[in-house]
Enzyme design. Structure first.
Site, PDB file in Angstrom:
ATOM      1  CG  ASP A 131      32.154 -36.239  30.410  1.00 54.05           C
ATOM      2  OD1 ASP A 131      32.020 -36.360  31.648  1.00 54.05           O
ATOM      3  OD2 ASP A 131      31.788 -37.115  29.618  1.00 54.05           O
ATOM      4  CG  HIS A 132      30.129 -33.896  35.656  1.00 54.43           C
ATOM      5  ND1 HIS A 132      29.130 -34.414  34.883  1.00 54.43           N
ATOM      6  CD2 HIS A 132      30.078 -34.602  36.813  1.00 54.43           C
ATOM      7  CE1 HIS A 132      28.513 -35.385  35.529  1.00 54.43           C
ATOM      8  NE2 HIS A 132      29.061 -35.522  36.710  1.00 54.43           N
ATOM      9  CG  HIS A 188      29.243 -39.164  32.346  1.00 55.37           C
ATOM     10  ND1 HIS A 188      29.744 -37.931  32.011  1.00 55.37           N
ATOM     11  CD2 HIS A 188      27.984 -38.925  32.802  1.00 55.37           C
ATOM     12  CE1 HIS A 188      28.840 -37.000  32.260  1.00 55.37           C
ATOM     13  NE2 HIS A 188      27.759 -37.568  32.745  1.00 55.37           N
TER      14      HIS A 188
HETATM   15  C1  BG6 Z   1      24.780 -36.412  34.360  1.00 52.27           C
HETATM   16  C2  BG6 Z   1      23.515 -37.142  33.959  1.00 52.27           C
HETATM   17  O1  BG6 Z   1      25.560 -36.136  33.229  1.00 52.27           O
HETATM   18  O2  BG6 Z   1      25.523 -37.228  35.249  1.00 52.27           O
HETATM   19  C3  BG6 Z   1      22.702 -37.486  35.184  1.00 52.27           C
HETATM   20  O3  BG6 Z   1      22.740 -36.317  33.106  1.00 52.27           O
HETATM   21  C4  BG6 Z   1      23.538 -38.251  36.188  1.00 52.27           C
HETATM   22  O4  BG6 Z   1      21.550 -38.250  34.820  1.00 52.27           O
HETATM   23  C5  BG6 Z   1      24.862 -37.529  36.463  1.00 52.27           C
HETATM   24  O5  BG6 Z   1      22.803 -38.354  37.389  1.00 52.27           O
HETATM   25  C6  BG6 Z   1      25.787 -38.398  37.297  1.00 52.27           C
HETATM   26  O6  BG6 Z   1      26.918 -37.664  37.685  1.00 52.27           O
HETATM   27  P1  BG6 Z   1      27.711 -38.024  39.013  1.00 52.27           P
HETATM   28  O7  BG6 Z   1      28.898 -37.120  39.018  1.00 52.27           O
HETATM   29  O8  BG6 Z   1      26.767 -37.796  40.136  1.00 52.27           O
HETATM   30  O9  BG6 Z   1      28.072 -39.472  38.904  1.00 52.27           O
END
Ligand code: BG6
Length: 483
Positions: A178-179, A241
């Protein structure tokens, strides 16, 4: 820096994620010395490419990484090899394995083989099954599996997928990404909460009124209508997230920082929630879809979107925490596409004084800014300047500076680093995933019984449907972040 001898096999090696994120992350680890002489990357995908062509793609994808010489770049690219592969064809795995052995030998790699699945999730099960069948996972080297989201579409598909991959890999070797868990400030939520006695002693239901998680996005559905039409905001952002941020901001203190102890406490946040009844589903969750504004098209007008689509591009909700320290505290969340601006943050709202002479004091608010700025702020009451007894809100704020942000490893670099160290603290374990999918399913299934009502549409560029404000107003609360 200790060198990590590793063989990487990247499925989806020609894809967008590999180019945008994975190769630059590996290059940064190379520049840092974590990867050195004894590593190699085999990229695979359907197309057939010579190694040289692939190496050029890698060179292109690291072109923007600063702080490297031409030699560094060339030396790095020499560790990359390409193998065309039809992931459903067992014969191809035999070729791949033969090649992997040769390359591991050439670079004297006696460390783990790391399989990175950066491709359509429908193929995850097939790939792991074939890796096992073709004896990639024998014991002459450790094996680690890294998978990208989405991990399933709902609880049942996630469970099936999990059973498939667990036939090949034990849970201890599975790293689900989960990034958000790779972001610097997100990794700081738990240390901040528990390493400061001052903060630790007030992070409970005696002092906290409510917690608010906002993941506002300015972008629309972009080129991902195919995926998004099946997913929607709840699956795309809440299941992963937001659930993670909820757990990190409300978990009890872990007995150690070992992954199992850490995840155990995270998981309990979700596991302890009361089951949702019909009344909760009706009252505590809000969905929305963006419609056209002067400058921007509505979701239903976007390329690839069904003109009658009922998919939600916005969600807000309220859950009541049940963990020992935060029992009864509401945690609100919201996320949406095409909102006013990008803003990702957690606002922890403390109770205002209920007795004594300062009844006009406002709530203390502690904000953890995640994006676009990153850091922590505390709003506190103090006497207004001058000859008065009236209170004002002041702010103590510590945001990371440009220079500090520059020094921060990027999320994928950090996560790769953890996988190389066998550290699973910042990865998603099956129990958490299971709990967050069950919660997500309940809400989605409830919504899918009815089409979107007129009041559920919001103008592109706004902050979402009005009912998201009512959700808090009903509890005499309000969103701290107002755009
Ligand atoms: C991704 C979603 O996991 O996270 C995207 O699939 C979203 O829809 C993105 O835009 C948001 O990530 P961050 O790091 O830009 O908040």
């Amino acid at each position: 820096v200790e060198e990590k001898k590793t063989l990487f096999i990247i499925f989806g090696g020609s894809g967008d994620l590999a180019r945008r994120k994975l190769y630059p992350a590996l290059f940064r680890l190379f520049l840092a010395g974590t990867l050195n002489e004894h590593f190699a990357v085999i990229g695979t995908s359907r197309r057939s490419w010579p190694d040289e062509y692939y190496q050029n793609i890698v060179l292109d994808s690291i072109a923007k990484v600063n702080g490297a010489t031409q030699d560094d770049r060339q030396n790095f690219a020499k560790h990359f090899f390409y193998q065309a592969n039809d992931v459903t064809d067992v014969g191809h795995y035999k070729v791949l394995k033969h090649r992997a052995r040769e390359i591991a030998q050439k670079f004297q790699i006696d460390g783990p083989w790391l399989y990175y699945l950066a491709m359509a999730p429908t193929l995850f099960g097939t790939i792991t099954e074939n890796l096992a069948r073709c004896e990639f996972l024998e014991n002459s080297h450790p094996n680690r599996l890294v998978i990208e989201k989405p991990f399933g579409h709902d609880y049942l598909s996630a469970k099936t997928l999990n059973e498939e991959i667990q036939k090949a890999f034990p849970e201890k070797d599975i790293y689900r990404i989960d990034h958000y868990l790779g972001k610097e400030i997100v990794q700081n939520i738990v240390p901040f909460r528990f390493s400061n006695p001052l903060i630790k002693s007030i992070w409970n239901s005696k002092f906290i009124s409510n917690i608010q998680i906002t993941l506002a996005e300015k972008v629309g559905v972009e080129e991902r209508a195919g995926y998004y039409e099946q997913a929607g905001a709840l699956r795309d952002m809440f299941q992963n997230h937001i659930s993670q941020l909820m757990m990190l901001s409300s978990m009890e203190e872990p007995v150690s920082l070992e992954a199992n102890d850490f995840v155990e406490q995270k998981y309990r946040v979700l596991a302890s929630l009361k089951p949702l009844n019909q009344q909760d589903l009706l009252n505590n969750f809000v969905r929305g879809q963006y419609c056209a504004s002067k400058e921007m098209p509505g979701y239903r007008e976007e390329a690839g979107v069904d003109p009658k689509s009922n998919v939600e591009t916005f969600v807000a909700g309220k859950l009541e925490l049940q963990t020992p320290s935060l029992k009864g505290v509401p945690i609100y969340f919201r996320t949406g596409k095409r909102l006013k601006e990008k803003e990702t943050r957690i606002d922890v709202v403390f109770k205002a004084p209920e007795t004594g002479p300062y009844l006009d004091a406002k709530n203390n608010v502690l904000t953890i800014f995640i994006d676009p700025s990153s850091g922590i702020s505390l709003k506190y009451n103090a006497k207004s300047i001058g000859d008065t007894k009236i209170l004002s809100h002041f702010e103590m704020q510590r945001l990371y500076t440009e220079e500090e942000r520059h020094q921060m490893p990027e999320a994928y670099q950090r996560l790769f680093h953890d996988v190389l160290n066998g550290d699973k603290t910042n990865f998603v374990q099956w129990e958490e995933l299971c709990a967050s999918w069950k919660l997500t399913d309940q809400i989605v299934n409830y919504w899918h019984q009815q089409p979107l009502a007129d009041s559920e549409f919001y103008a592109a560029g706004s902050l979402g449907p009005r009912s998201a404000n009512d959700l808090l107003a009903n509890d005499h609360n309000y969103w701290i972040y107002q755009g």
